[in-house]
Design an enzyme around this catalytic site. Structure first.
Site, PDB file in Angstrom:
ATOM      1  N   GLU A 155       3.651   2.146  -4.706  1.00 34.94           N
ATOM      2  CA  GLU A 155       4.439   1.854  -3.498  1.00 34.94           C
ATOM      3  C   GLU A 155       3.759   0.748  -2.680  1.00 34.94           C
ATOM      4  OE1 GLU A 155       5.594   5.482  -1.485  1.00 34.94           O
ATOM      5  OE2 GLU A 155       6.522   6.263  -3.309  1.00 34.94           O
TER       6      GLU A 155
ATOM      7  N   GLU B 267      -1.121   6.501   4.325  1.00 37.78           N
ATOM      8  CA  GLU B 267      -0.602   7.254   3.171  1.00 37.78           C
ATOM      9  C   GLU B 267       0.569   6.458   2.644  1.00 37.78           C
ATOM     10  OE1 GLU B 267       1.404   8.488   0.806  1.00 37.78           O
ATOM     11  OE2 GLU B 267       2.415   9.821   2.223  1.00 37.78           O
TER      12      GLU B 267
HETATM   13  C1  LIG Z   1       4.966   7.401   2.555  1.00 35.31           C
HETATM   14  S1  LIG Z   1       5.401   7.084   4.230  1.00 35.31           S
HETATM   15  C2  LIG Z   1       4.236   8.071   5.084  1.00 35.31           C
HETATM   16  C3  LIG Z   1       4.632   8.293   6.491  1.00 35.31           C
HETATM   17  C4  LIG Z   1       3.737   9.238   7.277  1.00 35.31           C
HETATM   18  N1  LIG Z   1       2.384   8.741   7.363  1.00 35.31           N
HETATM   19  C5  LIG Z   1       3.787  10.650   6.710  1.00 35.31           C
HETATM   20  O1  LIG Z   1       2.798  11.107   6.144  1.00 35.31           O
HETATM   21  O2  LIG Z   1       4.827  11.277   6.836  1.00 35.31           O
HETATM   22  C6  LIG Z   1       4.812   5.468   4.430  1.00 35.31           C
HETATM   23  C7  LIG Z   1       5.169   4.869   5.761  1.00 35.31           C
HETATM   24  O3  LIG Z   1       4.565   3.594   5.829  1.00 35.31           O
HETATM   25  C8  LIG Z   1       5.473   2.658   6.364  1.00 35.31           C
HETATM   26  N2  LIG Z   1       5.053   1.351   5.855  1.00 35.31           N
HETATM   27  C9  LIG Z   1       5.067   0.927   4.588  1.00 35.31           C
HETATM   28  N3  LIG Z   1       4.594  -0.309   4.491  1.00 35.31           N
HETATM   29  C10 LIG Z   1       4.255  -0.698   5.755  1.00 35.31           C
HETATM   30  C11 LIG Z   1       3.725  -1.884   6.302  1.00 35.31           C
HETATM   31  N4  LIG Z   1       3.436  -2.939   5.533  1.00 35.31           N
HETATM   32  N5  LIG Z   1       3.486  -1.905   7.618  1.00 35.31           N
HETATM   33  C12 LIG Z   1       3.763  -0.853   8.407  1.00 35.31           C
HETATM   34  N6  LIG Z   1       4.297   0.291   7.936  1.00 35.31           N
HETATM   35  C13 LIG Z   1       4.542   0.375   6.630  1.00 35.31           C
HETATM   36  C14 LIG Z   1       6.809   3.120   5.882  1.00 35.31           C
HETATM   37  O4  LIG Z   1       7.856   2.633   6.693  1.00 35.31           O
HETATM   38  C15 LIG Z   1       6.638   4.631   5.993  1.00 35.31           C
HETATM   39  O5  LIG Z   1       7.004   5.075   7.252  1.00 35.31           O
END
Ligand SMILES: C[S@@+](CC[C@H](N)C(=O)[O-])C[C@H]1O[C@@H](n2cnc3c(N)ncnc32)[C@H](O)[C@@H]1O
Length: 586
Positions: free
Chosen positions: A452, A443
């Site tokens: 994003e 997500e």
């Molecule tokens: C919008 S949040 C969603 C978090 C969780 N899945 C939720 O629903 O609450 C996106 C998450 O993806 C992580 N994230 C973004 N890009 C990433 C990457 N390239 N590799 C690993 N994690 C990533 C961010 O740190 C964040 O914790």
């Protein structure tokens, strides 16, 4: 006295005003309308309507103190500012061919607004432009606005728009009053202290053309007693369309002002007979009571709306979860959105059922990777889906934010998931996975879908998804729609640079007019068929604004997304298909 208490709603529309004639006994005007009439404020002329600067000059009274208004001492400063809106002389005509009238008008306008500023009035009502040309009037108002304190100027605009389809060629010259407002505000460079007071008439233009005004800075709606019908008790009431319009005004913080003489003498007389408060009741009280009834009849604001009131029409910079590490309170807000996780759980359940037939359920273990796991809600939703479907799961939770990883470890321990869940503290684009995934759950969506960097991150993760693996979401599409949004436009303009006009914001849209249905823009599908497929997109759209709307100002575009999680399970915010009660995005 406010029209009522609507829980959670503290907007200005609770207050109702009354338009009065000139009376130099201001304390009496206030007492009669506020205490006898129960109105909250008066819209009252500040100067004798017979005043003309040129006449004073002729009489040799051209200099010194002008006898144009009473003393500021007759009311306290708080009475002036809380209960009086100054009504600028309605005779002024700054675009008149008659030079004396034109010069008198300019002098009077400037004097009246200076006097209103001296009294600390919050607002003045400017008379509607006369005729089609308003250039000199607007120039003068713009000049006043450049040096004004905080005073708001409400330009009176009659709510008329001829129905072009039913007009003959001759009457096509009739004006759409929105055009006159638009010329005026353009000449005033969209000044933030210039707004509209709509004069509501007994006939209303089409619904679409009325809708335009909800994106404009309308502060007040002046409801003439002529608009009212008579109910079976002889009391004033409004047509269904007028009622809907008034509810729309209440919902957009637009104040109602009652104007005109009573045309329901029986209702006023009955009110007098029943009144023990004063020997005489206010003749317009039955109209106020009816407006109060419409206000009180509205449904209370849902809890979510109440929570989001402070975010309405407020520019927020979109989150950048790849570049920044999100904070605990941001995760907490996400995690409260039960609807989002229910949709994910449904999608994972369906994918598991498709991937593992019943007869293999106890033998086969599915490798599911949550990429961008945050503090673990999608891990939980996936495990619940496995339990619900009786499928076996091995989960990898991949997260690049080291702070969220701390919470993930605590969660796994707390829930006793050690045998099922492996936590990986890494960026998904660089992680060397020990095995390939059957299902990749993520997500990483912004309000405009890809904003994003979901496509770019998932491109990096696709390496460790099986050839026939499933991505949840499997695709997402952004949407655009032209809107009138004067408040947002002014907020962006206040930065005085191009960068802010070229920036996409996250906004809880409220005071906007949606001018045409939204259209799909960019779609991203996962897994990609070819890794060489570009994420660059370009699209040209053609929006058709319904002809009965009339002209409108497109201040910008509202953006939305819709994501297909798996097969028929979707989530999104595009208005026509938006997932109900989901609040993670706007
Ligand atoms: C919008 S949040 C969603 C978090 C969780 N899945 C939720 O629903 O609450 C996106 C998450 O993806 C992580 N994230 C973004 N890009 C990433 C990457 N390239 N590799 C690993 N994690 C990533 C961010 O740190 C964040 O914790």
């Amino acid at each position: 006295m406010p029209l009522g208490e609507r829980s959670g709603d503290k907007s200005e529309s609770r207050y109702c005003g009354v338009e009065t004639d000139f009376n130099d006994d201001m304390p009496h005007v206030l007492h009669f309308n506020l205490y006898t009439g129960s109105f909250d404020f008066v819209v009252a002329p500040l100067m004798d309507p017979s005043y003309r600067p040129s006449l004073l000059q002729k009489d040799g009274l051209g200099s010194g103190v002008l006898p144009f208004a009473g003393s500021d001492l007759v009311l306290s400063p708080s009475q002036w500012s809380s209960h009086v809106v100054g009504k600028i002389s309605s005779w002024i005509d700054l675009d008149s061919e008659d030079e004396t009238l034109r010069i008198d008008s300019e002098t009077t306008l400037k004097q009246e607004i200076a006097w209103a500023s001296h009294l600390s009035l919050q607002a003045c009502l400017l008379p509607a432009p006369k005729g089609t040309s308003c250039a000199n009037y607007a120039r003068c108002v713009n000049q006043i606005l450049q040096g004004a304190n905080n005073i708001q100027l409400w330009l009176r605009i009659p709510l008329v728009k001829p129905d072009v389809d039913s007009m003959d060629a001759k009457s096509v010259t009739l004006d759409d009053s929105w055009e006159s407002w638009n010329s005026f505000r353009l000449l005033c460079e969209h000044h933030g202290q210039l707004s509209v007071a709509l004069d509501i008439l007994s006939t209303l233009p089409s619904t679409n053309s009325l809708g335009r005004w909800f994106g404009e800075p309308v502060r007040a709606a002046i409801l003439n007693t002529d608009c009212f019908l008579t109910n079976s008790h002889g009391c004033p009431c409004l047509s269904k369309r007028h009622q809907m319009l008034i509810s729309g005004f209440f919902n957009h913080s637009i104040q109602i002002i009652i104007s005109g003489n009573s045309v329901h003498p029986k209702a006023s007389m009955d009110a007098n007979n029943n009144s023990d408060k004063d020997s005489q009741r206010h003749p317009l009280r039955p109209y106020l009571d009816y407006v109060g009834y419409l206000y009180q009849r509205m449904d209370p604001l849902p809890e979510q709306e109440r929570f989001e009131l402070g975010y309405r029409d407020f520019l927020q910079s979109p989150l950048q979860p790849l570049m920044d590490n999100l904070e605990a309170q941001t995760y907490e807000t996400f995690e409260k959105d039960a609807v989002k996780y229910i949709q994910y759980q449904r999608a994972v359940s369906k994918a598991l059922l498709d991937r593992v037939p019943d007869e293999e359920a106890s033998a086969k273990t599915i490798v599911l990777m949550v990429v961008g796991a945050g503090r673990g809600p999608l891990v939980r939703a996936s495990l619940q889906a496995a339990e619900e479907t009786g499928r076996r799961l091995k989960v990898y939770a991949v997260e690049k934010n080291p702070n969220a990883v701390v919470t993930l470890h605590a969660l796994v321990k707390l829930e006793g998931w050690e045998d099922t869940v492996t936590i990986v503290s890494s960026d998904m684009r660089h992680w060397n996975a020990p095995e390939k995934a059957d299902i990749l759950v993520s997500e990483l969506l912004g309000s405009f879908g890809d904003n994003e960097l979901s496509p770019e991150c998932l491109d990096g993760a696709q390496r460790f998804l099986q050839e026939d693996g499933i991505s949840i979401p499997s695709s997402y599409t952004s949407f655009l729609q032209p809107v009138t949004a004067s408040k947002l436009y002014n907020d962006v303009k206040a930065h005085k640079d191009l960068v802010h006009f070229e920036t996409a914001y996250v906004v809880k849209l409220h005071n906007v007019a949606r001018l045409a249905p939204s259209q799909p823009v960019f779609t991203f599908t996962h897994p990609k068929r070819s890794e060489h497929e570009s994420n660059q997109r370009f699209k040209k759209l053609n929006f058709v604004i319904p002809s009965e709307t009339g002209s409108a100002m497109v201040h910008g575009f509202a953006g939305y997304f819709d994501a297909t999680l798996y097969k028929d399970v979707h989530l999104g915010i595009e208005p026509s298909t938006a997932t109900p009660n989901m609040f993670s995005w706007y």
